[in-house]
Design an enzyme around this catalytic site. Structure first.
Site, PDB file in Angstrom:
ATOM      1  CB  CYS A   1      -9.257   5.133   1.070  1.00 20.16           C
ATOM      2  SG  CYS A   1      -7.588   5.454   1.675  1.00 20.16           S
ATOM      3  CB  THR A   2      -6.686   0.107   2.371  1.00 22.53           C
ATOM      4  OG1 THR A   2      -5.565   0.818   1.830  1.00 22.53           O
ATOM      5  CG2 THR A   2      -7.279  -0.788   1.290  1.00 22.53           C
ATOM      6  CG  HIS A   3      -4.452   4.990   4.735  1.00 16.78           C
ATOM      7  ND1 HIS A   3      -4.019   4.496   3.538  1.00 16.78           N
ATOM      8  CD2 HIS A   3      -3.338   5.316   5.443  1.00 16.78           C
ATOM      9  CE1 HIS A   3      -2.679   4.557   3.500  1.00 16.78           C
ATOM     10  NE2 HIS A   3      -2.249   5.033   4.655  1.00 16.78           N
TER      11      HIS A   3
ATOM     12  CD  GLU B   1       0.860   6.254   6.126  1.00 17.82           C
ATOM     13  OE1 GLU B   1       2.057   6.198   6.432  1.00 17.82           O
ATOM     14  OE2 GLU B   1       0.200   5.264   5.762  1.00 17.82           O
TER      15      GLU B   1
ATOM     16  CG  ASP C   1      -1.777   1.205   1.385  1.00 19.80           C
ATOM     17  OD1 ASP C   1      -2.268   1.698   0.356  1.00 19.80           O
ATOM     18  OD2 ASP C   1      -1.980   1.691   2.521  1.00 19.80           O
ATOM     19  CB  SER C   2       0.221   4.800  -0.546  1.00 17.51           C
ATOM     20  OG  SER C   2      -0.903   4.892   0.308  1.00 17.51           O
TER      21      SER C   2
ATOM     22  CB  CYS D   1      -3.364   0.914  -2.338  1.00 21.82           C
ATOM     23  SG  CYS D   1      -3.406   2.677  -2.683  1.00 21.82           S
ATOM     24  CG  ASN D   2      -9.755   1.357  -2.405  1.00 23.04           C
ATOM     25  OD1 ASN D   2      -9.294   1.047  -1.306  1.00 23.04           O
ATOM     26  ND2 ASN D   2     -10.922   0.917  -2.843  1.00 23.04           N
ATOM     27  CB  THR D   3      -4.957   5.399  -4.709  1.00 23.10           C
ATOM     28  OG1 THR D   3      -5.817   5.974  -3.730  1.00 23.10           O
ATOM     29  CG2 THR D   3      -4.398   6.480  -5.595  1.00 23.10           C
TER      30      THR D   3
HETATM   31  N1  DGL Z   1      -4.621   3.295   1.146  1.00 15.94           N
HETATM   32  C1  DGL Z   1      -4.644   4.096  -0.045  1.00 15.94           C
HETATM   33  C2  DGL Z   1      -5.964   3.864  -0.794  1.00 15.94           C
HETATM   34  O1  DGL Z   1      -6.620   2.921  -0.622  1.00 15.94           O
HETATM   35  C3  DGL Z   1      -4.325   5.479   0.310  1.00 15.94           C
HETATM   36  C4  DGL Z   1      -4.048   6.353  -0.878  1.00 15.94           C
HETATM   37  C5  DGL Z   1      -3.120   7.492  -0.620  1.00 15.94           C
HETATM   38  O2  DGL Z   1      -1.947   7.218  -0.339  1.00 15.94           O
HETATM   39  O3  DGL Z   1      -3.571   8.632  -0.741  1.00 15.94           O
HETATM   40  O4  DGL Z   1      -6.416   4.551  -1.595  1.00 15.94           O
END
Ligand code: DGL
Length: 268
Positions: A188-190, A156, A15-16, A78-80
């Site tokens: 979004c996974t966050h 984060e 993930d990011s 990560c959805n993005t």
């Molecule tokens: N967890 C990421 C997602 O699902 C976060 C994206 C980001 O880094 O902005 O989209």
């Protein structure tokens, strides 16, 4: 192109940042005999407002890192990144990829008011996947789309229960509740890390849909289909990598895992 994937290889999840740990937890629950490498690119987070080229470049770097460690399947938690890049990676690499799909289908089945909210990053909303999923499952619904500006950064920093998080969520969620939404898709996974605060802000007026368990189920299915499930006798390894600050990552990883794990900080 990398070697053909083997059963003994680990599952790679990335993930990011730490958000994908919400998916990691479910994968671990469902596949307790698998070794897992989790890669958090916290040093480059957030990805949500980066250009498509930047997201592709960073995500490819993360994938190469995991492939060099013999991962047999990669979960893009990560959805993005899924929205921007999964099609590229599926055609480029030989191993299977699992991605995140906005959970509009379960939301459509569950809503009583036929009004739902979706919280995700700008890049996720702009991607083809969201538009396709929307057309397929959200016909006849009122869908309130809300970019979650600032939320990934707060998670984060470990500030998911802060006053700032409350204020942002009030700004994003109260208007959709007032318009009649009864269901909220976390795109979004966050955001699963914000569930407590979402509950405080919206009470029981919004049913929250988190697709992490569905993604874990899909991971298992694809491993089985490709004959890549590990045999149950081995002791699985859990290994975490972060390009961000190690102490913060350790706090998140410790929440996600019971028992021993290894963690390494690597250059961003
Ligand atoms: N967890 C990421 C997602 O699902 C976060 C994206 C980001 O880094 O902005 O989209």
């Amino acid at each position: 192109m990398q070697e053909t994937p083997i059963q003994q290889g680990p599952i790679g999840i990335f993930d990011s940042g730490v958000g994908g740990l919400s998916v990691f937890k479910e994968v671990r629950k469902l596949l307790p005999f698998e070794s897992i490498l989790y890669f958090a690119d916290s040093g480059n987070c957030p990805y949500g407002s980066k250009t498509q080229e930047e997201v592709l470049f960073l995500a490819r770097k993360n994938i190469e890192f995991l492939l060099a460690k013999n991962c047999k399947l990669i979960v893009i938690a990560c959805n993005t990144i899924t929205a921007v890049a999964i099609d590229h990676f599926r055609s480029e690499y030989r191993i299977p990829f699992i991605g995140m799909e906005p959970a509009l289908k379960p939301a459509a089945l569950q809503t009583r008011t036929k009004k739902i909210g979706v919280l995700a990053t700008e890049n996720t909303f702009n991607g083809r996947l969201f538009k396709q999923t929307f057309e397929k499952h959200a016909g006849g619904l009122d869908v309130f789309i809300q970019p979650g500006y600032g939320l990934v950064e707060l998670v984060e920093q470990g500030e998911q229960n802060s006053e700032k998080a409350r204020q942002l969520l009030e700004r994003y969620l109260i208007p959709m509740v007032e318009k009649g939404a009864d269901t909220l898709v976390l795109g979004c996974t966050h955001y699963p890390f914000l569930k407590d605060m979402i509950r405080q802000v919206a009470g029981n007026r919004l049913a929250v849909i988190d697709p992490s368990d569905a993604v874990a189920a899909q991971t298992k299915r694809i491993l089985m289909e490709n004959d890549l499930i590990s045999d149950s006798c081995r002791r699985p390894r859990l290994h975490f990598f972060t390009t961000g600050e190690k102490t913060m990552a350790e706090r998140f990883f410790a929440l996600a895992v019971e028992g021993p794990f290894q963690i390494e900080q690597i250059g961003p």
